[in-house]
Design a protein around this motif. Sequence first.
Motif, PDB file in Angstrom:
ATOM      1  N   GLY A   1      43.905  48.636  50.705  1.00 58.85           N
ATOM      2  CA  GLY A   1      44.785  47.693  51.395  1.00 58.85           C
ATOM      3  C   GLY A   1      44.636  47.946  52.880  1.00 58.85           C
ATOM      4  N   THR A   2      45.753  48.193  53.555  1.00 54.19           N
ATOM      5  CA  THR A   2      45.684  48.483  54.993  1.00 54.19           C
ATOM      6  C   THR A   2      45.686  49.977  55.288  1.00 54.19           C
TER       7      THR A   2
ATOM      8  N   ASN B   1      37.731  48.037  48.860  1.00 54.57           N
ATOM      9  CA  ASN B   1      38.609  47.986  47.693  1.00 54.57           C
ATOM     10  C   ASN B   1      39.151  46.586  47.435  1.00 54.57           C
ATOM     11  N   ASN B   2      39.400  45.822  48.509  1.00 55.50           N
ATOM     12  CA  ASN B   2      39.905  44.467  48.325  1.00 55.50           C
ATOM     13  C   ASN B   2      39.166  43.505  49.249  1.00 55.50           C
ATOM     14  N   ALA B   3      39.693  42.302  49.409  1.00 54.74           N
ATOM     15  CA  ALA B   3      38.997  41.271  50.178  1.00 54.74           C
ATOM     16  C   ALA B   3      39.796  40.831  51.391  1.00 54.74           C
ATOM     17  N   GLY B   4      40.489  41.784  52.016  1.00 51.64           N
ATOM     18  CA  GLY B   4      41.179  41.472  53.253  1.00 51.64           C
ATOM     19  C   GLY B   4      42.634  41.117  53.058  1.00 51.64           C
ATOM     20  N   ASN B   5      43.428  41.432  54.077  1.00 53.23           N
ATOM     21  CA  ASN B   5      44.866  41.149  54.058  1.00 53.23           C
ATOM     22  C   ASN B   5      45.241  40.356  55.295  1.00 53.23           C
TER      23      ASN B   5
ATOM     24  N   ILE C   1      30.824  40.011  48.970  1.00 49.80           N
ATOM     25  CA  ILE C   1      31.749  41.126  48.979  1.00 49.80           C
ATOM     26  C   ILE C   1      31.762  41.779  47.602  1.00 49.80           C
ATOM     27  N   ILE C   2      31.720  43.098  47.591  1.00 55.56           N
ATOM     28  CA  ILE C   2      31.804  43.892  46.369  1.00 55.56           C
ATOM     29  C   ILE C   2      33.148  44.608  46.411  1.00 55.56           C
ATOM     30  N   CYS C   3      34.045  44.277  45.499  1.00 57.36           N
ATOM     31  CA  CYS C   3      35.391  44.834  45.578  1.00 57.36           C
ATOM     32  C   CYS C   3      36.066  44.815  44.226  1.00 57.36           C
ATOM     33  N   SER C   4      37.259  45.403  44.179  1.00 58.65           N
ATOM     34  CA  SER C   4      38.032  45.471  42.937  1.00 58.65           C
ATOM     35  C   SER C   4      39.195  44.491  42.901  1.00 58.65           C
ATOM     36  N   PHE C   5      39.787  44.196  44.052  1.00 57.63           N
ATOM     37  CA  PHE C   5      40.975  43.339  44.111  1.00 57.63           C
ATOM     38  C   PHE C   5      40.764  42.217  45.125  1.00 57.63           C
ATOM     39  N   PRO C   6      40.038  41.156  44.745  1.00 58.71           N
ATOM     40  CA  PRO C   6      39.737  40.098  45.701  1.00 58.71           C
ATOM     41  C   PRO C   6      40.914  39.184  46.021  1.00 58.71           C
TER      42      PRO C   6
ATOM     43  N   GLU D   1      31.118  40.182  43.840  1.00 52.05           N
ATOM     44  CA  GLU D   1      30.782  41.075  42.743  1.00 52.05           C
ATOM     45  C   GLU D   1      32.039  41.874  42.435  1.00 52.05           C
ATOM     46  N   LEU D   2      32.662  41.560  41.317  1.00 53.09           N
ATOM     47  CA  LEU D   2      33.921  42.202  40.938  1.00 53.09           C
ATOM     48  C   LEU D   2      33.628  43.492  40.176  1.00 53.09           C
ATOM     49  N   VAL D   3      34.198  44.584  40.646  1.00 50.97           N
ATOM     50  CA  VAL D   3      33.943  45.902  40.050  1.00 50.97           C
ATOM     51  C   VAL D   3      35.281  46.600  39.817  1.00 50.97           C
ATOM     52  N   PRO D   4      35.568  47.035  38.599  1.00 49.92           N
ATOM     53  CA  PRO D   4      36.802  47.801  38.377  1.00 49.92           C
ATOM     54  C   PRO D   4      36.881  48.976  39.346  1.00 49.92           C
ATOM     55  N   GLN D   5      38.089  49.306  39.764  1.00 51.40           N
ATOM     56  CA  GLN D   5      38.249  50.272  40.859  1.00 51.40           C
ATOM     57  C   GLN D   5      37.626  51.636  40.569  1.00 51.40           C
TER      58      GLN D   5
END
Length: 233
Positions: free
Chosen positions: A28-29, A53-57, A74-79, A99-103
Amino acid sequence: MIDKIFSSVEAAVADVKDGATVMIGGFGTAGLPNELIDALLAQGARDLVIVNNNAGNGDTGLAALLAAKRVRKIICSFPRQADSHHFDALYRSKQIELELVPQGNLAERIRAAGAGIGGFFTPTGYGTDLAKGRETREIDGRMYVFESPIHADLALIRAERGDRWGNLTYRMTARNFGPVMAMAARTTIATVHEIVELGGLDPEAVVTPGIFVQRVVKVDRVATTAGGFKQVA
């Protein structure tokens, strides 16, 4: 004399090339290296592949990089989150790849790159769309999916203290992905809030050894009107 300290975040990211794969620390932040992201935004590199980890806040940091359409994938877990509107708009209009990847897999794929491991088998994702096109194997009666390491040209991370050799300590949860990303990138740039003399860091407290860090930049904490900090890990 080894001295990895750069005078500014702008100087530290000046040579980032178009198409680079960039790992950005943060959960997150917490631990997000906003100053380095802002400098990368100003530097102008395009078609980037971002690992986070995510796609921006909201509208700042990674979200600003997305809004400027500098990111190809973007390669992340929580888009998707309540405030991930820039990613959401880009993805719906097919202007960004995901590309969604479990954390857990994400962290281990990054760690595998840093450790020199050619990949690993995990049960996470087996039997789902995430396993399509991947090698699967039965081990001791359980099905596993093969995951490959994620290497990067650059890692941008935020630490708390560092020295001119690049040894780093972190503050609480700001640590998150920083240590494994530093190991997985060809070039690691770290911001710190304090630069100490050699020997000023307790060796037992050093989380990221300087061998994994190429550039260190000191940044000030940003005070709010209430006298606190905008970035609190």
